[in-house]
Scaffold this active site. Structure first.
Site, PDB file in Angstrom:
ATOM      1  N   GLU A  35      -4.769   2.294  -4.242  1.00  0.00           N
ATOM      2  CA  GLU A  35      -3.310   2.326  -4.226  1.00  0.00           C
ATOM      3  C   GLU A  35      -2.729   1.041  -3.662  1.00  0.00           C
ATOM      4  O   GLU A  35      -1.547   0.965  -3.332  1.00  0.00           O
ATOM      5  CB  GLU A  35      -2.805   3.521  -3.407  1.00  0.00           C
ATOM      6  CG  GLU A  35      -3.110   3.454  -1.925  1.00  0.00           C
ATOM      7  CD  GLU A  35      -4.486   4.006  -1.566  1.00  0.00           C
ATOM      8  OE1 GLU A  35      -4.736   4.270  -0.398  1.00  0.00           O
ATOM      9  OE2 GLU A  35      -5.318   4.191  -2.505  1.00  0.00           O
ATOM     10  N   ASP A  44       0.857  -1.187   0.000  1.00  0.00           N
ATOM     11  CA  ASP A  44       0.000   0.000   0.000  1.00  0.00           C
ATOM     12  C   ASP A  44       0.887   1.229   0.000  1.00  0.00           C
ATOM     13  O   ASP A  44       1.829   1.330   0.807  1.00  0.00           O
ATOM     14  CB  ASP A  44      -0.886  -0.005   1.247  1.00  0.00           C
ATOM     15  CG  ASP A  44      -1.875   1.146   1.236  1.00  0.00           C
ATOM     16  OD1 ASP A  44      -2.923   1.018   0.556  1.00  0.00           O
ATOM     17  OD2 ASP A  44      -1.595   2.166   1.872  1.00  0.00           O
TER      18      ASP A  44
END
Length: 658
Positions: free
Chosen positions: A570, A526
Site C-alpha cells: 500500500e 502509505d
C-alpha cells in the site's frame, strides 16, 4: 509399384508370344515382328523397373530407342537429305535384300513406343511429364486404330497390326495402373498443366491428319494426271501415225501397177523407222492376198501370199471396205496371222473412182504397242497393264512392291478404245510424299511436352510461392505477437500490473535520470490501516482503493512534471525534480486531502486516509539510500503523530565523497 501393375505389364508378353509364333499358321510380316520385339523389350524394361533393376532397364530402353529413332528419322527427313535408296542401302547392311519399308514400324506406333520408352526411363514422374506422355501414347494408338479401320489402303503405314497394338495397349495399361496412385496426390497441379497441353496435342493430331490427307490426295492427283498425260501422248502419236500412213497410201496412187518388193521396202522403211510398234506394213492385192510385206522378218514372211478372206475371217469386213468400197477399214482387236493380238488398218490405193489397185495394211501388234508405250515409263517404279474389255493384252510388273493406288487412262488407238492401267511402286510414291505432315506431328508433340513441363513447373513454383507467402505471413504475425509480448513483458517489468503505475524499478530509474537536478523532492505515501480493509472488506475492495489512489496520485504528480509509482503493497512514492521543499510539502498535502475527499471508507464508516513523508535534496550527489531513508523517517513520524498527515524531513545536503 503395385503387384497389379506388375501383373498387367507381364500380360503384354501374351500378344508378343502369339505374334511371334504366328496365329493360324500365318507368319507376321517383318515390320510387325520388329514392332512386337520392341514392345516386348519395353515390357521387359518395365518389369526390371518394378523389380528395382533401374540401370539394367535403362540399358534395355537405350537399345530399343536406336531403331525407333532411325525409323522416326526416316519418316521425317526429306528425300533430298537422305534418299530412300540410302535408307535401303543401310537396311541391306542388316540383312541382304531387306528394305527400309520391310522392317520399319508404323509411324504412330513408332511415336507411341518412343513415348513409352521415355515414360519408363522417367519412372512415370509427373514432374517429368509422365501423365502427358502416357495420354499422348494412348491417343496415338487410338488414332492408329482409326486409320486402320478407315476405308482404303493408306500410302504411309501409320498403325501396327492387331498383336502389336494389343501388346502396346497392355503395356500402357500396366504403366497407368502403376503411376495413377502417385499422380492422384498432385491432381490439381496436373489438371492445370494437362488441359492446355492436351488441347495442343489434339490440335496437332487434327492438323497432322488433315495435312496427311491433303498431301496424299495431291500426290494421288499428280500421279493420275501423269497417267492421263501418258495416254494422251500415245493417242496423239497413233493419230500422227495414221496421218502418215494415209500419205504413204497416196504415194501408190501414182502407179498403175502393184509395187515391187524393192519399191515397197524402200518406202516402208521410212515409216517403220518412225513407228516401231507396227508389226508390219503390207500390200494387199484386189484378191486380198498379201503380196508385199515389210519388214521381211521371219514371222512376216510366214504370212506372205496368204489370202486374207480365207486366212483371217475376223478382218474380212475391214478388207472388203478398203478393196471394194474404197474406204478405210479398221479391225477390232483380233488375233493376227503372226499369232499375236493386234489391230489392222486397211487404206485403199485408188486407180479411179471404181477400180482399186489394192490396199495398204498397217498391222499394229499390241505387244509391240505396249512395249513402245511401256518404254516411255520407268519400268522399275511403275506397273503397267494394257487391256480391252477386261482382257489383258499386255502387262509389265516391276520387282518392287506396288502402291495401293491404280490410275487408268483411256487410249484411242485409231478408233479402238484401250485401257491403260498405271500403278506406281510404293517406294516411288514414298520418295515423292512430302514430309511436312510428319514434321508437324513430331514438332507439335514436342511443343506440347515442353508446354506441359513449363506449366507444371510454373504451377509448382506458384504453389511454393504461396506456401512461402503464407509462412511469411504467419511468421510476421508471430513476430508481431512476440514483439507485443516483449513490449508487455518490458512494460510489466517497470510497471505495477494492478494500478498501471510505474513500479519501484522505474521509480529508481527516474531518480537516476534526474540525479543532477536540484532541488529533488521525494514523497513516500502509505495508506493508513490498509490491512483492516483487506481483512474486513476483502482484497477486491482493497485493490479498488489502491487503483483509485493511484489515479489521484498520477494526475497530481504528473501535472507537476514528476513520477508517481507504487513502491510495494500500500506504499506509493513520487519523484519531483526541480521541486523545492515548500512546494513538495504542498503537493503532498494536496494528495492527502484528495484521498480524503474521495470518500473511500473502512468497514466502520471511517474515511480512508494516508500518511506521507517528504524529503528534498538540496545539494550534493544523489544517494538513493539516504534520500529514501530520510523520506521513510518522515513517514514514520507522520504515522507516529496520528496518521492522516504530512511530515517533511529536513532538507538534505549530501557531502561529496572523497
Amino acid at each position: 509399384m503395385s503387384r497389379h501393375a506388375a501383373l498387367l505389364t507381364s500380360l503384354a508378353f501374351v500378344p508378343l508370344t502369339l505374334g511371334l509364333v504366328g496365329v493360324g499358321g500365318d507368319q507376321p510380316p517383318l515390320h510387325e515382328l520388329v514392332t512386337l520385339g520392341l514392345a516386348g523389350l519395353l515390357t521387359l524394361a518395365q518389369l526390371m523397373m518394378l523389380l528395382g533393376g533401374r540401370s539394367l532397364a535403362k540399358g534395355v530402353v537405350s537399345v530399343v530407342m536406336l531403331p525407333l529413332l532411325l525409323a522416326l528419322a526416316s519418316y521425317a527427313l526429306p528425300e533430298y537429305w537422305v534418299t530412300l535408296e540410302s535408307w535401303d542401302a543401310m537396311s541391306h547392311g542388316l540383312a541382304k535384300g531387306m528394305t527400309l519399308e520391310a522392317w520399319r514400324p508404323a509411324l504412330l506406333t513408332t511415336l507411341s513406343l518412343i513415348l513409352v520408352a521415355v515414360l519408363i526411363v522417367t519412372h512415370s514422374q509427373s514432374t517429368l511429364g509422365g501423365p502427358l506422355l502416357l495420354i499422348m501414347a494412348v491417343l496415338l494408338s487410338a488414332q492408329g486404330l482409326l486409320d486402320a479401320a478407315g476405308s482404303g489402303a493408306p500410302l504411309l503405314r501409320t498403325a501396327a497390326g492387331l498383336w502389336s497394338t494389343l501388346s502396346l495397349a497392355l503395356l500402357l495399361t500396366g504403366l497407368s495402373v502403376a503411376a495413377l496412385p502417385g499422380w492422384r496426390l498432385h491432381a490439381a497441379p496436373l489438371r492445370r498443366a494437362l488441359v492446355p497441353s492436351l488441347t495442343l496435342v489434339l490440335a496437332v493430331l487434327l492438323l497432322w491428319y488433315h495435312q496427311k490427307n491433303v498431301t496424299e490426295r495431291e500426290l494421288h492427283g499428280t500421279v493420275a494426271a501423269e497417267a492421263r498425260q501418258l495416254g494422251q501422248r500415245f493417242t496423239r502419236e497413233v493419230q500422227d501415225h495414221l496421218t502418215a500412213v494415209e500419205r504413204f497410201a497416196n504415194v501408190w496412187t501414182l502407179f498403175d501397177a502393184p509395187p515391187s518388193q524393192e519399191e515397197w521396202s524402200r518406202q516402208a522403211t521410212l515409216y517403220h523407222r518412225d513407228f516401231r510398234y507396227l508389226l508390219n506394213i503390207a500390200f494387199v492385192d484386189p484378191e486380198s492376198r498379201l503380196t508385199r510385206v515389210y519388214p521381211p522378218s521371219e514371222i512376216n514372211l510366214q504370212v506372205l501370199g496368204a489370202r486374207l478372206f480365207d486366212a483371217q475371217p475376223a478382218g474380212r469386213e475391214a478388207v472388203s471396205r478398203a478393196l471394194f468400197e474404197q474406204r478405210i477399214g479398221r479391225t477390232d482387236v483380233i488375233m493376227l496371222l503372226q499369232g499375236v493380238p493386234g489391230i489392222i488398218h486397211y487404206l485403199p490405193i485408188l486407180l479411179d473412182e471404181r477400180r482399186t489397185l489394192g490396199a495398204v495394211a498397217m498391222v499394229i501388234g499390241l505387244p509391240m504397242l505396249a512395249e513402245t508405250l511401256f518404254s516411255e515409263v520407268d519400268s522399275q517404279h511403275f506397273g503397267l497393264v494394257l487391256s480391252q474389255g477386261g482382257q489383258v493384252l499386255a502387262s509389265r510388273t516391276p520387282d518392287t512392291r506396288l502402291a495401293p493406288w491404280q490410275h487408268q487412262a483411256q487410249l484411242d488407238v485409231a478408233g479402238t478404245p484401250l485401257l491403260l492401267s498405271v500403278q506406281p511402286s510404293h517406294a516411288r510414291l514414298l520418295q515423292r510424299l512430302p514430309r511436312h505432315p510428319v514434321v508437324t506431328l513430331i514438332t507439335g508433340l514436342t511443343l506440347a511436352y515442353l508446354l506441359y513441363l513449363v506449366l507444371h513447373g510454373y504451377t509448382r513454383l506458384a504453389r511454393q510461392h504461396r506456401r512461402v507467402r503464407d509462412t511469411n505471413r504467419v511468421l510476421r504475425r508471430e513476430i508481431r505477437m512476440r514483439s507485443q509480448l516483449q513490449e508487455e513483458v518490458e512494460w510489466l517489468a517497470r510497471h505495477d500490473e494492478l494500478t498501471r503505475l510505474p513500479n519501484r524499478r522505474l521509480f529508481m530509474e527516474a531518480l537516476e535520470a534526474n540525479a543532477v537536478l536540484r532541488p529533488l523532492s521525494v514523497l513516500i505515501c502509505d495508506v493508513d490501516h490498509f490491512k483492516r480493509i483487506n481483512d474486513h472488506q476483502g482484497h477486491l475492495v482493497g485493490d479498488r482503493y489502491l487503483v483509485h489512489l493511484g489515479q489521484i496520485g498520477r494526475e497530481l504528480i504528473e501535472s507537476t512534471g514528476g513520477l508517481f509509482a507504487r513502491y510495494g503493497g500500500e506504499e506509493f512514492v513520487a519523484c519531483l525534480p526541480r521541486v523545492d521543499a515548500v512546494r513538495a510539502l504542498e503537493i503532498a498535502d494536496t494528495l492527502r486531502r484528495q484521498l480524503l475527499d474521495a470518500e473511500l471508507q473502512h468497514h466502520d464508516g471511517q474515511r480512508l486516509t494516508a500518511s506521507i513523508g517528504v524529503v528534498t535534496l538540496v545539494d550534493g550527489p544523489l544517494d538513493v539510500a539516504v534520500i529514501m531513508q530520510a523520506a521513510d523517517d518522515a513517514l514514520y513520524r507522520a504515522k507516529a503523530e496520528g496518521r492522516n498527515r504530512v511530515k517533511a524531513a529536513p532538507p538534505l545536503v549530501i557531502a561529496e565523497r572523497a
